[in-house]
Design an enzyme around this catalytic site. Structure first.
Site, mmCIF file in Angstrom:
data_model
loop_
_atom_site.group_PDB
_atom_site.id
_atom_site.type_symbol
_atom_site.label_atom_id
_atom_site.label_comp_id
_atom_site.label_asym_id
_atom_site.label_seq_id
_atom_site.Cartn_x
_atom_site.Cartn_y
_atom_site.Cartn_z
ATOM 1 N N ASP A 173 0.847 -1.199 0.000
ATOM 2 C CA ASP A 173 0.000 0.000 0.000
ATOM 3 C C ASP A 173 0.882 1.249 0.000
ATOM 4 O OD1 ASP A 173 -3.112 0.799 1.191
ATOM 5 O OD2 ASP A 173 -1.490 2.271 1.385
ATOM 6 N N ILE A 174 0.549 2.186 -0.872
ATOM 7 C CA ILE A 174 1.329 3.431 -0.943
ATOM 8 C C ILE A 174 1.032 4.272 0.308
ATOM 9 C CG2 ILE A 174 1.819 5.516 -2.282
ATOM 10 C CD1 ILE A 174 0.963 4.051 -4.791
ATOM 11 N N ASN A 181 -2.307 12.901 -3.542
ATOM 12 C CA ASN A 181 -3.337 13.369 -4.477
ATOM 13 C C ASN A 181 -3.748 14.802 -4.162
ATOM 14 O OD1 ASN A 181 -4.178 11.470 -6.483
ATOM 15 N ND2 ASN A 181 -4.946 10.163 -4.865
ATOM 16 N N HIS A 186 -4.965 14.676 -8.889
ATOM 17 C CA HIS A 186 -5.336 13.289 -9.177
ATOM 18 C C HIS A 186 -4.600 12.735 -10.408
ATOM 19 C CE1 HIS A 186 -8.263 10.294 -7.808
ATOM 20 N NE2 HIS A 186 -8.270 9.869 -9.051
ATOM 21 N N ASP A 190 -2.347 9.469 -10.620
ATOM 22 C CA ASP A 190 -2.463 8.343 -11.553
ATOM 23 C C ASP A 190 -1.094 7.967 -12.136
ATOM 24 O OD1 ASP A 190 -5.135 8.201 -11.127
ATOM 25 O OD2 ASP A 190 -5.752 8.994 -13.077
ATOM 26 N N GLU A 217 -4.845 2.357 -4.190
ATOM 27 C CA GLU A 217 -3.373 2.416 -4.184
ATOM 28 C C GLU A 217 -2.795 1.189 -3.510
ATOM 29 O OE1 GLU A 217 -4.695 2.633 -1.141
ATOM 30 O OE2 GLU A 217 -3.098 3.856 -0.242
HETATM 31 P P1 GH3 Z 1 -1.876 5.264 4.386
HETATM 32 O O1 GH3 Z 1 -0.439 5.663 4.437
HETATM 33 O O2 GH3 Z 1 -2.410 4.947 5.738
HETATM 34 O O3 GH3 Z 1 -2.110 4.151 3.408
HETATM 35 O O4 GH3 Z 1 -2.690 6.534 3.890
HETATM 36 P P2 GH3 Z 1 -3.332 6.800 2.475
HETATM 37 O O5 GH3 Z 1 -3.642 8.232 2.371
HETATM 38 O O6 GH3 Z 1 -2.460 6.225 1.411
HETATM 39 O O7 GH3 Z 1 -4.625 5.885 2.544
HETATM 40 P P3 GH3 Z 1 -6.142 6.195 2.260
HETATM 41 O O8 GH3 Z 1 -6.786 4.843 2.144
HETATM 42 O O9 GH3 Z 1 -6.679 7.149 3.274
HETATM 43 O O10 GH3 Z 1 -6.190 6.919 0.882
HETATM 44 C C1 GH3 Z 1 -5.982 6.238 -0.315
HETATM 45 C C2 GH3 Z 1 -6.056 7.254 -1.406
HETATM 46 O O11 GH3 Z 1 -5.764 6.668 -2.666
HETATM 47 C C3 GH3 Z 1 -7.413 7.880 -1.542
HETATM 48 C C4 GH3 Z 1 -7.609 8.058 -3.001
HETATM 49 O O12 GH3 Z 1 -7.701 9.409 -3.325
HETATM 50 C C5 GH3 Z 1 -6.361 7.472 -3.657
HETATM 51 N N1 GH3 Z 1 -6.666 6.691 -4.824
HETATM 52 C C6 GH3 Z 1 -7.312 5.501 -4.893
HETATM 53 N N2 GH3 Z 1 -7.424 5.117 -6.173
HETATM 54 C C7 GH3 Z 1 -6.842 6.043 -6.944
HETATM 55 C C8 GH3 Z 1 -6.644 6.207 -8.359
HETATM 56 O O13 GH3 Z 1 -7.027 5.369 -9.182
HETATM 57 N N3 GH3 Z 1 -5.994 7.317 -8.773
HETATM 58 C C9 GH3 Z 1 -5.544 8.242 -7.890
HETATM 59 N N4 GH3 Z 1 -4.902 9.301 -8.371
HETATM 60 N N5 GH3 Z 1 -5.729 8.128 -6.578
HETATM 61 C C10 GH3 Z 1 -6.363 7.060 -6.097
HETATM 62 MG MG MG Z 2 -2.157 4.139 1.360
HETATM 63 MG MG MG Z 3 -5.059 1.941 1.109
#
Ligand code: GH3
Ligand code: MG
Ligand code: MG
Length: 303
Positions: A173-174, A181, A186, A190, A217
């Protein structure tokens, strides 16, 4: 994958038929020929043609048997088979279709009609391959999607049980990607996802290793015949590789660049582990990695 030009295999024990087909198909298709059922079957398995034209009455292995064998072999079952036969009774044709044939042409055949039907079935194969790709590949990152992951996990777990080999799963997980973002936009998010996916894929070393986008992510890797130590090594390699991309992250509590956290779990050899439970265990380890400050690998340990 369809060959360019599409590859057609004609199996017929009468050279005159093959000559007539050859004249019609040459130029537009890469034509291979076989003059017996057994050699045709062997050639089909080796060269995986895009379509097979199959005679029914042949000495030795007849066309029906060739078709049945092609359809029961996973590597050849998707190849469309068109019977080209002098056996023109409805029962013969029905039997051909029941064996999985795409079409049935009766002899004497008319070359333009054979050509037209071959074109239709090659086009259909191309379309169904494109659909298959769309169904199992993630559109953003071009790596396998979650549906492909589920299929892969089931296959690998079965294989691991049969061979009594360990199977490892990594959840990835990122870190602070929402903040990435929010500060970069956004679209840049991507691009980052694509770069990370590509890097994770490049970190895999063995041909059987597999990585998919789990969603958002998050990514998930499946490592066959890989024990807990091996999984930890691959995970750490991935962690370092993503950090070394030096993708600037203006709003991460971890550091100046985009980083990932990873959780590992290795399947038990007692047949008790389910695909979902391995993913769950890796996910729990990932959760601990997040809690311990992110940008790290945590392995599930059996208590
Ligand atoms: P953590 O270190 O705890 O993982 O925090 P986080 O912010 O990475 O985790 P969180 O689950 O709160 O947020 C995940 C984010 O990933 C939210 C969303 O905006 C982004 N995301 C999910 N899918 C996509 C995508 O297809 N494209 C983009 N640009 N962002 C995405
Ligand atoms: Mg994350
Ligand atoms: Mg996540």
């Amino acid at each position: 994958m369809i060959h360019t030009p599409p590859r057609i295999l004609a199996i017929d024990d009468t050279p005159a038929n093959l000559l007539a087909l050859g004249a019609a198909l040459a130029g537009e298709f890469d034509l291979q020929i076989a003059t017996s059922g057994a050699t045709g079957l062997a050639l089909a398995r080796e060269s995986l043609p895009d379509l097979i034209l199959l005679d029914v009455m042949m000495p030795g292995m007849d066309g029906f048997e060739v078709c049945q064998r092609l359809k029961s072999d996973p590597s050849t079952q998707h190849i469309p088979v068109i019977f080209v036969s002098a056996m023109s009774q409805p029962e013969d044709q029905e039997r051909g279709f029941a064996l999985g044939a795409a079409d049935y042409i009766t002899k004497p055949f008319q070359v333009p009609l054979v050509l037209a039907r071959v074109r239709v079935h090659v086009r259909l194969k191309l379309k169904s391959e494109a659909l298959e790709k769309m169904a199992f590949v993630d559109g953003l990152t071009d790596i396998p999607n979650r549906r492909a992951l589920e299929r892969q996990l089931e296959d690998e777990l079965r294989r691991a049980r049969r061979g009594k080999t360990p199977l490892s799963v990594l959840m990835i997980d990122i870190d602070h990607f929402k903040a990435y973002n929010d500060s970069c936009g956004h679209g840049t998010g991507d691009i980052c996802l694509r770069k990370v996916a590509h890097e994770l894929k490049n970190s895999l070393m063995r041909p059987g290793d597999f990585i998919a986008r789990f969603g958002g992510e998050e990514f998930c890797a499946v490592l066959p015949d890989c024990d807990a130590d091996g999984a930890a090594l691959v995970a750490e390699k991935m962690r370092q590789a993503v950090e070394a991309l030096h993708i600037p992250h203006p709003d991460s509590a971890v550091g100046p660049y985009v980083t990932i956290s990873l959780g590992c779990a290795t399947g038990l050899l007692d047949g008790a582990s389910e695909p979902s439970s391995l993913v769950d265990l890796a996910d729990q380890a990932l959760y601990r990695a997040k809690g311990m400050g992110r940008n790290r690998v945590v392995c599930h340990t059996r208590s």
